[in-house]
Scaffold this motif. Structure first.
Motif, PDB file in Angstrom:
ATOM      1  N   PHE A  61       0.845  -1.196   0.000  1.00 15.01           N
ATOM      2  CA  PHE A  61       0.000   0.000   0.000  1.00 15.01           C
ATOM      3  C   PHE A  61       0.881   1.247   0.000  1.00 15.01           C
ATOM      4  O   PHE A  61       1.967   1.268   0.582  1.00 15.01           O
ATOM      5  N   THR A  62       0.359   2.304  -0.626  1.00 17.67           N
ATOM      6  CA  THR A  62       1.065   3.585  -0.658  1.00 17.67           C
ATOM      7  C   THR A  62       0.076   4.705  -0.400  1.00 17.67           C
ATOM      8  O   THR A  62      -0.952   4.804  -1.074  1.00 17.67           O
ATOM      9  N   ILE A  63       0.406   5.549   0.572  1.00 18.38           N
ATOM     10  CA  ILE A  63      -0.421   6.717   0.860  1.00 18.38           C
ATOM     11  C   ILE A  63       0.215   7.939   0.209  1.00 18.38           C
ATOM     12  O   ILE A  63       1.435   8.085   0.184  1.00 18.38           O
ATOM     13  N   SER A  64      -0.633   8.791  -0.342  1.00 21.35           N
ATOM     14  CA  SER A  64      -0.142  10.016  -0.971  1.00 21.35           C
ATOM     15  C   SER A  64      -1.234  11.081  -0.863  1.00 21.35           C
ATOM     16  O   SER A  64      -2.371  10.769  -0.496  1.00 21.35           O
ATOM     17  N   ARG A  65      -0.882  12.298  -1.195  1.00 22.34           N
ATOM     18  CA  ARG A  65      -1.868  13.378  -1.112  1.00 22.34           C
ATOM     19  C   ARG A  65      -1.642  14.373  -2.230  1.00 22.34           C
ATOM     20  O   ARG A  65      -0.525  14.511  -2.738  1.00 22.34           O
ATOM     21  N   ASN A  66      -2.714  15.057  -2.574  1.00 21.05           N
ATOM     22  CA  ASN A  66      -2.669  16.143  -3.538  1.00 21.05           C
ATOM     23  C   ASN A  66      -3.279  17.355  -2.847  1.00 21.05           C
ATOM     24  O   ASN A  66      -4.500  17.453  -2.717  1.00 21.05           O
ATOM     25  N   ASN A  67      -2.430  18.259  -2.383  1.00 19.22           N
ATOM     26  CA  ASN A  67      -2.932  19.403  -1.616  1.00 19.22           C
ATOM     27  C   ASN A  67      -3.801  20.315  -2.470  1.00 19.22           C
ATOM     28  O   ASN A  67      -4.750  20.926  -1.969  1.00 19.22           O
ATOM     29  N   ALA A  68      -3.498  20.414  -3.738  1.00 17.24           N
ATOM     30  CA  ALA A  68      -4.292  21.288  -4.613  1.00 17.24           C
ATOM     31  C   ALA A  68      -5.718  20.763  -4.757  1.00 17.24           C
ATOM     32  O   ALA A  68      -6.652  21.549  -4.962  1.00 17.24           O
ATOM     33  N   ALA A  69      -5.863  19.448  -4.635  1.00 16.65           N
ATOM     34  CA  ALA A  69      -7.184  18.829  -4.775  1.00 16.65           C
ATOM     35  C   ALA A  69      -7.809  18.484  -3.431  1.00 16.65           C
ATOM     36  O   ALA A  69      -8.897  17.892  -3.394  1.00 16.65           O
ATOM     37  N   ASN A  70      -7.125  18.815  -2.329  1.00 19.17           N
ATOM     38  CA  ASN A  70      -7.624  18.470  -0.987  1.00 19.17           C
ATOM     39  C   ASN A  70      -7.977  16.991  -0.886  1.00 19.17           C
ATOM     40  O   ASN A  70      -9.023  16.621  -0.328  1.00 19.17           O
TER      41      ASN A  70
END
Length: 126
Positions: free
Chosen positions: A69-78
């Motif tokens: 599993f890999t967690i990631s985020r896109n701050n521009a897309a919240n």
């Protein structure tokens, strides 16, 4: 107030992949100031920690999912994501997204997190 909405769950076969998404919103919510986590709860079991993304770059994983599993985020897309590969039957659970303010230390206990989504079901058939 912060709202978290998970999506992307479903029924897959063992060995398949899924990507969960969690969209965050709130009138005064500043997504980049919050750490994000994923938990899961299988039938008849306690909710358990899956993954966390702290300070936008530090990742932590449950030993059972590490390497898959890999967690990631896109701050521009919240939005925060959980990419799940090589799924196993034992990954079957309701997956919950959670967020906490960065000032709260720690990442793997439910009590650290301020807001929760309603969950999305992941079912892996063997």
């Amino acid at each position: 107030q912060v709202q978290l909405v998970e999506s992307g769950g479903g029924l897959v076969q063992a060995g398949d992949s899924l990507r969960l998404s969690c969209a965050a919103s709130g009138r005064t919510f500043s997504f980049s100031r919050y750490d994000m986590g994923w938990f899961r709860q299988a039938p008849g079991k306690e909710r358990e920690f899956v993954a966390a993304l702290i300070a936008s770059s530090d990742t932590f994983y449950n030993d059972d999912v590490k390497g898959r599993f890999t967690i990631s985020r896109n701050n521009a897309a919240n939005t925060v994501y959980l990419q799940m590969n090589t799924l196993k039957a034992e990954d079957t659970a309701v997956y919950y997204c959670a967020t906490k303010v960065k000032t709260i230390r720690g990442h793997n206990l439910q009590s650290f997190y301020n807001y929760w989504g309603r969950g999305t079901q992941v079912t892996v058939s063997s």
